[in-house]
Design a protein around this motif. Structure first.
Motif, PDB file in Angstrom:
ATOM      1  N   TYR A 113      -4.776  -0.633  -4.724  1.00  0.00           N
ATOM      2  CA  TYR A 113      -6.094  -0.248  -4.217  1.00  0.00           C
ATOM      3  C   TYR A 113      -6.814  -1.438  -3.584  1.00  0.00           C
ATOM      4  N   THR A 157       0.861  -1.189   0.000  1.00  0.00           N
ATOM      5  CA  THR A 157       0.000   0.000   0.000  1.00  0.00           C
ATOM      6  C   THR A 157       0.889   1.228   0.000  1.00  0.00           C
ATOM      7  N   TRP A 159      -2.886   6.042  -1.061  1.00  0.00           N
ATOM      8  CA  TRP A 159      -3.595   4.993  -0.319  1.00  0.00           C
ATOM      9  C   TRP A 159      -2.928   4.741   1.029  1.00  0.00           C
TER      10      TRP A 159
END
Length: 482
Positions: free
Chosen positions: A426, A308, A312
């Motif tokens: 995502y 990540t 994000w």
């Protein structure tokens, strides 16, 4: 001339002689009194001194000095009267301020009987009727019907002296205003902030600012400062009833926070946050930061999962650690970062997309070489004197082609230009977040891109999808959205 002594002094002279065994002559010489007086005082003390200890001695005198304050009944009546007066004044004040709706507490008959009478001119009767707010339409229809009846019979309205019937209209329970903080009629307050051109409901706000190199270097400095100015206005407009925090993320997986917890937006906290914001991305920032240790990713309790990165990463930290009502993510050309440039990121866990053959890239460069060079030459000639050109060849080509509204064939991806698989990033973010739509805060993405630069389709699609799910927006500034 004989010296005058008070009763207390006489008692002390006699007692001192008795207790200490002082003779009468010495005591009289000491206090300059006669022996006759001394004998009279002593005799009086011996004769009447015992009366002091008799029951009831001194009560009359005490009562005469301190008058009676009354019994328990008078105290009860006085206290009850004060309480009744306070309750009455409070009720009148609440009624005047419309905190209490008396109609919702009265029986139907009393509601009708206490309503205001109708106008004497209604239906020409000259007799007052009773009217409620919810029976206006019924009374109008009744008046019209009565007038038609009177005109058909030819009777004069002045001869009709019978009173109008009282109509009892029930008041539904929904007319009572909802309660909030114990005050009837007061609506539940809403908190709203005005930031980046949108008004957002929320009391607890988190701002996440991207300060990576692609935001603060070269020709992007001016654009980054404009973004900071908008953020400064947003923080300045926060009410003292708001709570906020400021997160600064760099190099995809590095983060600093203004505070470990979400903070009250008072003048002191806002002033300190704005002082830090002014230093972010400036050449002197590292010197200033050396003396101040701010909370960073080591202080994050719920850390984002591996893989990540970028916006994000910051969004996960904001949602999971601060539980805000709204989040503003301010970022830019994060897609220009390459995984192999960061040793702190394990690219093997990020499932990077497969890259193409270098020969394909060579063929693409040969096929588009003339077009790219011509566009760059045109751009350099047409630029204004005070306009700062991009610093790299790729940026020059992108800007030139954007202004000419021309497109190139897709550029093959090879290992030297491998990028993040934003769709996979995502998905990892969503799986680790584990929040339903109803539990998400409002999320806005504010993206500042150089002219001619766009986000990859998978990054813009996923950001737009999450923004819509979180009742927010994906906004691009100074650039054409992809």
């Amino acid at each position: 001339m004989a010296k005058h002594f008070s009763g207390e002094e006489k008692l002390r002279i006699v007692l001192e002689s008795i207790i200490r065994g002082i003779s009468k002559d010495e005591q009289c010489k000491k206090y300059e009194c006669s022996e006759t007086d001394f004998d009279a005082w002593r005799e009086h003390l011996v004769t009447n001194g015992g009366k002091v200890f008799e029951p009831g001695y001194g009560i009359v005198a005490k009562k005469s000095i301190h008058p009676s304050s009354g019994g328990w009944f008078s105290k009860f009546v006085l206290s009850f009267s004060i309480l009744v007066n306070i309750a009455f004044v409070s009720a009148v004040l609440a009624w005047q301020m419309k905190w209490i709706d008396l109609g919702s507490y009265l029986p139907k008959s009393q509601v009708a009987s206490t309503a205001e009478p109708s106008s004497p001119s209604m239906s020409g009767t000259g007799v007052k009727g009773v009217e409620t707010l919810e029976s206006l339409s019924l009374m109008t229809k009744s008046s019209t019907a009565k007038q038609s009846t009177l005109s058909s019979s030819g009777a004069s309205s002045r001869t009709d002296s019978s009173p109008m019937p009282v109509v009892s209209v029930p008041i539904p329970s929904s007319t009572k205003a909802p309660m909030y903080s114990g005050l009837a009629g007061r609506p539940r307050p809403t908190f709203e902030i005005d930031a980046f051109g949108v008004r957002t409901l929320g009391r607890q706000i988190v701002f996440a600012l991207d300060a990576s190199d692609y935001m603060t270097r070269g020709s992007r400095v001016g654009q980054f400062r404009e973004l900071k100015e908008k953020l400064r206005l947003a923080i300045s407009r926060l009410s003292e009833k708001n709570h906020f925090n400021l997160l600064v993320f760099r190099n995809l997986r590095e983060i600093e926070m203004f505070g470990k917890t979400i903070l009250l937006a008072n003048s002191t906290n806002k002033s300190l946050a704005l002082k830090w914001l002014k230093e972010i991305g400036e050449p002197y920032e590292k010197k200033q930061a050396a003396s101040i240790r701010r909370p960073n990713d080591r202080d994050i309790m719920d850390k984002p999962p591996p893989g990540t990165v970028g916006p994000w990463y910051a969004l996960y930290c904001a949602i999971k650690n601060y539980h805000p009502d709204a989040v503003f993510v301010l970022t830019g050309e994060c897609s220009s970062m390459r995984p192999q440039d960061f040793s702190s990121v394990d690219s093997t866990k990020s499932d990077l997309r497969k890259t193409g053959d270098p020969d394909d890239l060579f063929k693409w460069e040969l096929r588009t070489k003339t077009l790219r060079r011509t566009a760059v030459k045109w751009l350099l000639v047409s630029m204004k004197a005070d306009e700062m050109p991009p610093t790299t060849q790729d940026e020059l080509e992108l800007l030139a082609l954007a202004r000419l509204q021309m497109t190139l064939p897709p550029k093959p991806q090879v290992s030297s230009s491998a990028s993040w698989p934003w769709r996979d990033v995502y998905q990892k973010f969503r799986d680790a977040l584990n929040h339903g739509e109803s539990d998400l805060p409002i999320v806005h993405f504010v993206v500042a891109l150089p002219e001619g630069v766009t986000w990859p389709a998978d990054l813009s699609d996923t950001a737009g999808e999450f923004a819509r799910m979180a009742k927010g927006q994906l906004m691009f500034t100074n650039a054409t959205p992809p």
